[in-house]
Design a protein around this motif. Structure first.
Motif, PDB file in Angstrom:
ATOM      1  N   CYS A 143       0.722  -1.053   0.353  1.00 58.89           N
ATOM      2  CA  CYS A 143       0.096   0.138   0.313  1.00 58.89           C
ATOM      3  C   CYS A 143       0.773   1.747   0.040  1.00 58.89           C
ATOM      4  O   CYS A 143       1.124   2.575  -0.626  1.00 58.89           O
ATOM      5  CB  CYS A 143      -0.877   0.136   1.103  1.00 58.89           C
ATOM      6  SG  CYS A 143      -1.291   1.498   1.012  1.00 58.89           S
ATOM      7  N   GLY A 144       1.576   1.300   0.558  1.00 54.84           N
ATOM      8  CA  GLY A 144       2.940   2.540   0.494  1.00 54.84           C
ATOM      9  C   GLY A 144       2.322   3.293   1.851  1.00 54.84           C
ATOM     10  O   GLY A 144       3.301   4.180   2.318  1.00 54.84           O
ATOM     11  N   LEU A 186      10.654  -8.590   5.076  1.00 55.51           N
ATOM     12  CA  LEU A 186      10.480  -7.011   3.942  1.00 55.51           C
ATOM     13  C   LEU A 186      11.348  -6.793   4.524  1.00 55.51           C
ATOM     14  O   LEU A 186      11.884  -6.403   4.954  1.00 55.51           O
ATOM     15  CB  LEU A 186       9.113  -6.973   4.651  1.00 55.51           C
ATOM     16  CG  LEU A 186       7.546  -6.505   4.632  1.00 55.51           C
ATOM     17  CD1 LEU A 186       6.809  -5.961   5.836  1.00 55.51           C
ATOM     18  CD2 LEU A 186       6.891  -6.897   3.317  1.00 55.51           C
ATOM     19  N   PRO A 187      11.484  -6.109   3.016  1.00 55.54           N
ATOM     20  CA  PRO A 187      12.145  -4.845   3.045  1.00 55.54           C
ATOM     21  C   PRO A 187      12.287  -4.445   3.123  1.00 55.54           C
ATOM     22  O   PRO A 187      10.692  -3.517   3.573  1.00 55.54           O
ATOM     23  CB  PRO A 187      12.662  -4.614   0.990  1.00 55.54           C
ATOM     24  CG  PRO A 187      11.467  -5.311   0.841  1.00 55.54           C
ATOM     25  CD  PRO A 187      11.066  -6.441   1.866  1.00 55.54           C
ATOM     26  N   ASN A 188      13.507  -3.046   3.607  1.00 57.10           N
ATOM     27  CA  ASN A 188      12.832  -1.604   4.941  1.00 57.10           C
ATOM     28  C   ASN A 188      12.000  -0.846   4.055  1.00 57.10           C
ATOM     29  O   ASN A 188      11.666  -0.504   4.788  1.00 57.10           O
ATOM     30  CB  ASN A 188      14.538  -1.154   5.045  1.00 57.10           C
ATOM     31  CG  ASN A 188      15.457  -1.705   5.951  1.00 57.10           C
ATOM     32  OD1 ASN A 188      15.041  -3.074   6.462  1.00 57.10           O
ATOM     33  ND2 ASN A 188      16.789  -1.837   5.528  1.00 57.10           N
ATOM     34  N   ASP A 189      11.759  -0.832   2.998  1.00 57.13           N
ATOM     35  CA  ASP A 189      11.024   0.391   1.968  1.00 57.13           C
ATOM     36  C   ASP A 189      10.129  -0.004   2.048  1.00 57.13           C
ATOM     37  O   ASP A 189       8.579   0.401   2.251  1.00 57.13           O
ATOM     38  CB  ASP A 189      11.512   0.713   1.258  1.00 57.13           C
ATOM     39  CG  ASP A 189      11.599  -0.456  -0.820  1.00 57.13           C
ATOM     40  OD1 ASP A 189      11.459  -1.146  -0.084  1.00 57.13           O
ATOM     41  OD2 ASP A 189      11.117  -0.407  -1.213  1.00 57.13           O
ATOM     42  N   LYS A 190       9.536  -1.236   2.678  1.00 64.24           N
ATOM     43  CA  LYS A 190       7.919  -1.499   2.135  1.00 64.24           C
ATOM     44  C   LYS A 190       7.903  -1.861   4.788  1.00 64.24           C
ATOM     45  O   LYS A 190       6.182  -2.528   4.563  1.00 64.24           O
ATOM     46  CB  LYS A 190       7.903  -3.500   1.940  1.00 64.24           C
ATOM     47  CG  LYS A 190       8.162  -2.254   0.559  1.00 64.24           C
ATOM     48  CD  LYS A 190       7.209  -3.128  -0.135  1.00 64.24           C
ATOM     49  CE  LYS A 190       7.317  -2.890  -1.510  1.00 64.24           C
ATOM     50  NZ  LYS A 190       7.034  -4.002  -2.597  1.00 64.24           N
ATOM     51  N   LYS A 191       8.703  -1.628   5.615  1.00 63.64           N
ATOM     52  CA  LYS A 191       9.012  -2.205   6.416  1.00 63.64           C
ATOM     53  C   LYS A 191       7.091  -1.365   7.724  1.00 63.64           C
ATOM     54  O   LYS A 191       7.209  -0.473   7.290  1.00 63.64           O
ATOM     55  CB  LYS A 191       9.963  -1.888   7.189  1.00 63.64           C
ATOM     56  CG  LYS A 191      10.808  -3.805   7.359  1.00 63.64           C
ATOM     57  CD  LYS A 191      11.469  -3.444   8.515  1.00 63.64           C
ATOM     58  CE  LYS A 191      12.806  -5.036   7.914  1.00 63.64           C
ATOM     59  NZ  LYS A 191      11.850  -6.492   8.657  1.00 63.64           N
ATOM     60  N   PHE A 192       6.561  -1.810   8.322  1.00 58.81           N
ATOM     61  CA  PHE A 192       5.935  -1.563   9.224  1.00 58.81           C
ATOM     62  C   PHE A 192       5.542  -2.180  10.662  1.00 58.81           C
ATOM     63  O   PHE A 192       6.536  -2.799  10.637  1.00 58.81           O
ATOM     64  CB  PHE A 192       4.362  -1.255   8.770  1.00 58.81           C
ATOM     65  CG  PHE A 192       3.876  -2.763   8.284  1.00 58.81           C
ATOM     66  CD1 PHE A 192       3.595  -3.842   9.102  1.00 58.81           C
ATOM     67  CD2 PHE A 192       3.432  -3.487   7.213  1.00 58.81           C
ATOM     68  CE1 PHE A 192       3.072  -5.440   9.439  1.00 58.81           C
ATOM     69  CE2 PHE A 192       2.984  -4.698   6.267  1.00 58.81           C
ATOM     70  CZ  PHE A 192       2.823  -5.906   7.474  1.00 58.81           C
ATOM     71  N   GLY A 193       5.246  -1.279  11.387  1.00 60.47           N
ATOM     72  CA  GLY A 193       5.607  -1.727  12.915  1.00 60.47           C
ATOM     73  C   GLY A 193       4.109  -3.021  13.163  1.00 60.47           C
ATOM     74  O   GLY A 193       3.271  -2.731  12.539  1.00 60.47           O
ATOM     75  N   LEU A 194       4.731  -3.976  13.406  1.00 63.17           N
ATOM     76  CA  LEU A 194       3.929  -4.677  13.581  1.00 63.17           C
ATOM     77  C   LEU A 194       3.312  -5.353  15.017  1.00 63.17           C
ATOM     78  O   LEU A 194       4.655  -4.912  16.287  1.00 63.17           O
ATOM     79  CB  LEU A 194       4.586  -6.331  13.287  1.00 63.17           C
ATOM     80  CG  LEU A 194       3.144  -7.262  13.448  1.00 63.17           C
ATOM     81  CD1 LEU A 194       1.884  -7.729  13.120  1.00 63.17           C
ATOM     82  CD2 LEU A 194       3.794  -8.671  12.968  1.00 63.17           C
TER      83      LEU A 194
END
Length: 351
Positions: free
Chosen positions: A116-117, A174-182
């Motif tokens: 999503c971004g 996930l690659p760093n540019d797509k990571k989110f906090g889980l």
């Protein structure tokens, strides 16, 4: 964070509906997923969860096993709360009836969030069943404990363990540019008020007791938590700096089940209900567990002390007392039409 868009999967479910309600009350924009928008009896009440919300709830269709719908559902969201997952106590004949929706559904939601971004944090509704210690029941269970899926006889418990493991593995890779906090929320047995008359395992079990369909009560001690606290825990995971990257057990207290039922009986039986207070001898429960996977599961999760440290100290939640939880639940089931109103019914004390 007020006004930020939050996706809640499984919005019409017991937990999901409370998450939506609390989000709206705190000023968030809410988009909820349901399986069928045309099923008015299941979804209509969601439009009236909150009086005078800043933003009306938006409902969209999405199926856990169909990845295509999640891309559109997640579009524009800052946060995602994945509360959708089937919950049954009795083992199904085919384990995949529970495991596939739990695991594949979780991954479908997470993939959409990663692509999503705009998503910054995701909260997955897990279960304390993923924190069991195989073969030993000593000491308090904490978030450092992980269940071994192949040792779990309960298919539901196994599905929650596998789904949570899949979620953490997915984010880690996930690659760093797509990571989110889980964050993962791991509630114990959930009780509390219902927002609709929709059926569900947690609600049905207690409704059966209120309707006298369960004549005797097992002498077991369980860990319980209020559904309102579970919902609040989801929100604290997107508003608390320390929450991302953590598993969080959500638990109020360990209580003797017959004493809880007696409390409700004292409140409701004078109003024309016939809630039983007679207890089941332990030897009978042991015999029944030989023939029933649901009773066996209940015995296996009994008397397990569960940590409240992160729930209270990281999220800052002081749990609702479980006796209040159950009384509020009893009145709610009458008010939403799940249980009949008797001639003597007086209504909730605060009305």
């Amino acid at each position: 964070m007020e006004g930020d868009l939050v996706l809640v999967s499984g919005a019409s479910g017991y937990v999901g509906s409370w998450v939506c309600k609390k989000l709206q009350e705190q000023g968030f924009r809410v988009r909820g997923t349901v399986r069928d928008l045309e099923n008015r009896s299941k979804v209509e009440y969601l439009y009236q969860l909150c009086s005078y919300p800043d933003y009306p709830i938006e409902l969209v269709e999405a199926n856990l096993l169909e990845p295509d719908g999640w891309t559109q559902a997640v579009k524009g969201c800052k946060y995602v709360m994945h509360a959708a997952s089937p919950f049954v106590i009795q083992n199904p004949r085919d384990p995949d009836e529970l495991i596939k929706p739990a695991v594949d559904g979780t991954l479908n939601v997470l993939r959409a969030a990663a692509e999503c971004g705009t998503v910054e944090r995701v909260v997955v509704t897990g279960s304390f069943a993923a924190c069991e210690r195989s073969g030993r029941k000593t000491g308090t269970y904490t978030e450092d404990d992980w269940s071994v899926p192949e040792n779990q006889r309960s298919i539901y418990a196994r599905s929650k363990t596998l789904a949570e493991k899949a979620a953490w593995d997915f984010v880690e890779n996930l690659p760093n540019d797509k990571k989110f906090g889980l964050s993962t929320i791991l509630p114990v047995g959930i009780l509390g008020p219902a927002l609709s008359g929709n059926r569900g395992e947690s609600i049905d079990m207690f409704a059966d007791i209120m309707e006298g369909k369960v004549p005797i009560i097992p002498q077991l001690t369980f860990s319980f938590v209020d559904v309102r606290d579970v919902a609040e825990a989801h929100i604290r995971c997107i508003t608390t700096k320390e929450a991302p990257g953590k598993r969080i057990l959500v638990n109020s207290e360990l209580v003797f089940y017959p004493s809880l039922i007696r409390t409700v009986a004292e409140e409701m039986n004078p109003q024309g209900y016939k809630i039983p207070t007679k207890t089941m001898p332990n030897f009978v429960l042991r015999i029944l567990s030989l023939f029933s996977s649901s009773i066996r599961t209940l015995r296996e999760i009994a008397e397990i002390p569960v940590s409240t440290e992160r729930f209270k100290n990281v999220l800052g939640i002081q749990p609702i007392p479980i006796k209040k939880t159950l009384i509020d639940m009893a009145y709610s089931l009458v008010e939403v039409g799940r249980i009949r109103k008797t001639a003597q019914y007086q209504g909730p004390p605060d009305q």
